[in-house]
Enzyme design. Structure first.
Site, PDB file in Angstrom:
ATOM      1  N   ASP A  22      -9.569 -14.974   1.549  1.00 16.09           N
ATOM      2  CA  ASP A  22      -9.518 -15.299   2.987  1.00 16.09           C
ATOM      3  C   ASP A  22     -10.636 -16.194   3.534  1.00 16.09           C
ATOM      4  OD1 ASP A  22      -7.997 -13.059   2.403  1.00 16.09           O
ATOM      5  OD2 ASP A  22      -8.794 -11.829   4.014  1.00 16.09           O
ATOM      6  N   GLU A 203      -3.360  -6.915   8.289  1.00 11.92           N
ATOM      7  CA  GLU A 203      -4.689  -7.420   7.968  1.00 11.92           C
ATOM      8  C   GLU A 203      -5.018  -8.626   8.865  1.00 11.92           C
ATOM      9  OE1 GLU A 203      -5.110  -6.391   3.279  1.00 11.92           O
ATOM     10  OE2 GLU A 203      -4.097  -8.270   3.651  1.00 11.92           O
TER      11      GLU A 203
END
Ligand code: FRU
Length: 496
Positions: A22, A203
């Site tokens: 990420d 998420e």
């Protein structure tokens, strides 16, 4: 190319070595866009997470920096955000004329047993514009013993109410907090149980306000990444449109009713855009936001055929909001800074396409760094397929299927595909939402990625691939009936 560098993108960010996932802590300050990222410097698979770091003046050309955050006794460093604390609300500021940067992230600590961890939220500050960080002495700032998945804090400044607001993912919902000083956080509300996609854990949320194009109205946008459960399998990011009153996020009524009929609110329908959030302190003059995502998918990310490094980021994108007969839709397009890299232009109008028609080959333009814009006026019966091919017989196909009104990307013959079954187990599709009879698109091609922005960015598809040799020819063919490609413009992108 060496076998290894065969797959390294020409212009998408990759770490020089090791594993990345990420994007984290993105902020803009003093001429630089900062990109931190989930990083495991010891290996090419996921492991104890650090925050890697890169900087850019334009979100396109990146310079890698030393690692910014290392694991500590509270755990490894999971995803999170960073803010420019202009008012020094935190009191961390030490330098006159410069704001402290405050990072807000998840500490994840493995407990006894394989699938058991404690996730808490912590902060760290920087007084040298994001180069180095000092962890706060009273971490964590949000403790937790109950919730298993409790992570990815995204903080932004609420201008209307003069406070910080945090969105945090908690398994199957988003939790909202506020704070005056980034240290003490109050729980405000929750959103999401039973709403939207729930094929996997929630998420990397984001919450921000966007003007509705061409009106005086503004709406709040909530991003929620989900893994698995994406529209074409695995990881993807959904969005919700509504209002935020400083305490609670409420979906727009019209949005809510269309969501309950069919959930097709995804920032990207391709399989390779995950965990994307927006840059702090970087709103454009017209109110649009800037973002990028991790260009991979947890289904196969750890097995893609690169060795020294793994994963790239998507091209940076501008995010806008429009409202038409269809209701609210986000528009995502490559940042305009990318156009500064155009070097060769190929332009043609009114191409009659009745059979497989060559558009360009690598003698004219390097198809491993290209930007293509096309228009088809009066899309009636036509469907079409673009193909990228090479001498090894690999091909990547993408286009529009008129029968089911789906855009598609087909990488089943795109080269190396057998490293994981789910990499090429299907053709990815995205329902066309625009009712416009003209179809336009922008296509960004790098060595190992394709990003397509259809209908002015209303439907986006991002996918990666690993051909046995660079793709060297682009062609287009009709689905059934011949049609006219009204306009095509191809630019080579030059990064030297
Ligand atoms: C999303 C994610 C986050 C987490 C991070 C760990 O891809 O699972 O929820 O913070 O990756 O690397």
């Amino acid at each position: 190319y060496s076998e290894e560098e065969l797959y390294r993108p020409n212009f998408h960010f990759t770490p020089k070595k090791a594993w990345m996932n990420d994007p984290n802590g993105m902020f803009y300050y003093n001429g630089y866009y900062h990109l931190y990222y989930q990083y495991h410097p010891e290996s090419n698979v996921w492991g104890p997470m650090h925050w890697g770091h890169a900087i850019s003046t334009d979100m396109i050309s990146w310079i890698e920096q030393p690692i910014a955050l290392y694991p500590d006794e509270l755990g490894t460093i999971f995803s999170g955000s960073a803010v420019v604390d202009i008012g020094n609300t935190s009191g961390f500021g030490e330098v006159s004329n410069a704001a402290p940067i405050v990072a807000i992230y998840t500490n994840s600590k493995q407990l006894e047993g394989d699938d058991n961890w404690k996730q808490t939220q912590s902060i760290a500050y920087s007084n040298d514009e994001g180069k180095t960080f000092t962890k706060f002495e009273n971490n964590p700032v949000i403790d937790n013993d109950k919730i298993k998945d409790f992570r990815d804090p995204k903080v932004s400044w609420d201008e209307e109410r003069n406070k910080w607001v945090m969105v945090l993912a908690a398994g199957d919902k988003i939790m909202f907090y506020d704070s005056k000083d980034l240290k003490k956080w109050n729980l405000l509300s929750e959103f999401g149980q039973g709403i939207g996609g729930h094929g996997g854990v929630w998420e990397c949320p984001d919450l921000f306000k966007l003007p509705v194009l061409g009106t005086d109205e503004s709406k709040w946008v909530l991003f929620v990444s989900i893994n698995p459960g994406g529209p074409n399998g695995g990881s993807a990011t959904q969005y919700f449109i509504g209002d935020f009153d400083g305490t609670t996020f409420t979906m727009d009524k019209e949005f809510e009713s269309s969501l309950s009929k069919e959930h097709n609110y995804w920032i990207d329908f391709g399989r390779d855009n995950y965990a994307g959030v927006t840059w702090s302190n970087a709103t454009r003059k017209d109110g649009s936001k800037l973002m990028l995502g991790w260009m991979s998918n947890w289904f196969y990310a750890q097995k893609v055929p690169t060795e020294a490094w793994r994963s790239a980021m998507t091209i940076a994108r501008e995010v806008q909001l429009q409202k038409n007969e269809n209701g609210y839709r986000l528009l995502m397009n490559p940042v305009k800074e990318l156009s500064n890299y155009r070097s060769i232009k190929y332009k043609k109008e009114n191409i009659e396409v009745n059979t497989d028609t060559k558009l360009i080959d690598s003698n004219a333009i390097d198809l491993a760094r290209a930007e293509i814009k096309f228009n088809i006026s009066n899309l009636n019966e036509e469907g079409f397929t673009f193909s990228l091919t090479n001498k090894k017989g690999d091909s990547l196909a993408f286009g529009f299927n008129h029968n089911d009104k789906n855009f598609f990307v087909d990488r089943r013959k795109s080269g190396k595909i057998d490293f994981e079954e789910r990499f090429a187990d299907r053709i990815s599709t995205a329902k066309r939402t625009s009712l416009n009879k003209d179809l336009s698109g922008t296509i960004i091609i790098d060595k190992t990625s394709l990003e397509i922005f259809f209908d002015n960015g209303e439907t986006v598809m991002t996918e990666i691939f690993f051909p046995n040799a660079p793709f060297e020819k682009l062609s287009i063919k009709p689905e059934v009936k011949e049609f006219t490609l009204s306009k095509i413009e191809i630019n080579e992108l030059n990064f030297n």
